[in-house]
Design a protein around this motif. Structure first.
Motif, mmCIF file in Angstrom:
data_model
loop_
_atom_site.group_PDB
_atom_site.id
_atom_site.type_symbol
_atom_site.label_atom_id
_atom_site.label_comp_id
_atom_site.label_asym_id
_atom_site.label_seq_id
_atom_site.Cartn_x
_atom_site.Cartn_y
_atom_site.Cartn_z
ATOM 1 N N VAL A 21 44.965 35.892 21.929
ATOM 2 C CA VAL A 21 46.849 37.023 21.069
ATOM 3 C C VAL A 21 46.796 37.816 21.078
ATOM 4 C CG1 VAL A 21 47.351 35.891 19.148
ATOM 5 C CG2 VAL A 21 46.875 34.265 20.661
ATOM 6 N N GLU A 22 47.954 37.962 21.065
ATOM 7 C CA GLU A 22 48.417 39.769 20.560
ATOM 8 C C GLU A 22 48.737 40.008 19.460
ATOM 9 O OE1 GLU A 22 47.087 41.917 22.314
ATOM 10 O OE2 GLU A 22 45.903 40.791 23.772
ATOM 11 N N ARG A 23 50.285 39.738 18.689
ATOM 12 C CA ARG A 23 50.706 39.853 17.912
ATOM 13 C C ARG A 23 50.495 38.527 16.958
ATOM 14 N NH1 ARG A 23 56.817 39.361 20.891
ATOM 15 N NH2 ARG A 23 56.478 41.359 22.257
ATOM 16 N N LYS A 114 40.476 43.419 16.916
ATOM 17 C CA LYS A 114 41.583 42.683 17.199
ATOM 18 C C LYS A 114 41.921 41.393 16.388
ATOM 19 C CE LYS A 114 43.235 40.661 20.753
ATOM 20 N NZ LYS A 114 43.830 39.772 21.627
ATOM 21 N N ARG A 115 41.143 41.054 16.582
ATOM 22 C CA ARG A 115 40.554 39.166 16.512
ATOM 23 C C ARG A 115 40.690 39.862 14.715
ATOM 24 N NH1 ARG A 115 37.077 35.894 19.980
ATOM 25 N NH2 ARG A 115 35.216 37.382 19.839
ATOM 26 N N ALA A 120 42.976 38.801 9.319
ATOM 27 C CA ALA A 120 43.223 38.730 7.778
ATOM 28 C C ALA A 120 45.001 38.267 7.755
ATOM 29 C CB ALA A 120 43.554 40.150 8.186
ATOM 30 N N ALA A 121 45.936 38.481 9.038
ATOM 31 C CA ALA A 121 47.554 38.225 9.756
ATOM 32 C C ALA A 121 47.215 36.573 9.257
ATOM 33 C CB ALA A 121 47.803 38.568 10.445
ATOM 34 N N ILE A 122 46.505 35.758 9.773
ATOM 35 C CA ILE A 122 46.695 34.327 8.603
ATOM 36 C C ILE A 122 46.663 34.272 7.619
ATOM 37 C CG2 ILE A 122 45.733 31.931 9.874
ATOM 38 C CD1 ILE A 122 44.783 33.297 12.441
ATOM 39 N N LEU A 123 45.542 34.815 7.274
ATOM 40 C CA LEU A 123 45.000 34.787 5.668
ATOM 41 C C LEU A 123 45.925 35.238 4.762
ATOM 42 C CD1 LEU A 123 42.393 33.588 7.272
ATOM 43 C CD2 LEU A 123 41.384 34.972 4.850
#
Length: 236
Positions: A21-23, A114-115, A120-123
């Motif tokens: 995944v990139e975005r 990156k991961r 952080a984006a998911i949380l």
């Protein structure tokens, strides 16, 4: 994983799947099948493990910093062979900047991969607007490891400081030492705002944190009245 929670099929390998995944939006969509209460602790644990001290050097940001070091050295070497004073000065200045910036980046500490940025984006997407204090410990662990200046970590920090005031006294007293260390570090950090410092003082006071009490003495004469009042919450 929270106590009493059963493992969700497919979740065990979710962190590995983030490699493709990139975005942020792609990561959020990929995480949709998994419940927050099981996904959050797993992702935090795996993100921290990825930044374990013995493995930091091999992460892409560190290799990128090494690349900038090489570029800075090459620029400085080329500057030595310049015949024009103006070009020489510009080359030396540019090379010195690259070299200094890369050295600071390399030794500054953990740089999110990156991961870990995707985590952080998911949380942030899962928790924003939800004042559920049971996730505070995991978020503190994550931000205490990867910092709060990359990607979705600043809004995740804002979520945390908006949620920490909802901690009950028993929850505050149950905070593990590794989490208290992060809170005390933030308390004395130059970048911490007065509003955040008030929250940290109140949480540490509710936790009866002795080391926090010692740090609170620094702020008894702070310019902010709210900060001064917060220091009084520590029991004599």
């Amino acid at each position: 994983m929270f106590q009493g929670q059963q493992e969700v099929p497919g979740q065990r390998h979710f962190f590995e799947r983030l490699k493709s995944v990139e975005r942020d939006s792609e990561a959020i969509t990929l995480a949709e099948p998994f419940p927050t209460e099981t996904l959050v602790p797993q992702l935090v644990r795996q993100a921290i493990e990825e930044l374990a001290p013995g493995r930091r050097f091999y992460k892409q940001p560190k290799l990128l910093a090494l690349g900038w070091i090489v570029l800075g050295l090459v620029t400085l070497v080329l500057a030595v062979h310049e015949n024009q004073p103006r070009d020489f000065f510009f080359s030396v200045l540019t090379g010195s900047f690259f070299f200094f910036f890369s050295i600071m980046s390399f030794f500054a500490g953990v740089t999110p991969t990156k991961r870990t940025r995707l985590v952080a984006a998911i949380l942030n997407q899962r928790l924003w607007g939800r004042r559920e204090t049971r996730y505070c410990v995991e978020v503190i662990r994550l931000l205490g490891t990867i910092g709060t200046t990359y990607g979705d970590t600043p809004p995740l920090r804002r979520w945390l400081f908006a949620t920490l005031p909802y901690l009950t006294e028993s929850e505050a007293q149950a905070l593990p030492e590794e989490v208290r260390v992060v809170l005390r570090r933030w308390l004395t950090a130059f970048s911490t705002t007065d509003a955040e410092r008030v929250v940290l003082l109140l949480v540490l006071a509710s936790a009866n944190d002795e080391k926090g009490r010692e740090l609170a003495r620094r702020y008894k004469n702070a310019n902010s009245e709210a900060v001064r009042e917060a220091t009084k919450e520590f029991k004599a």
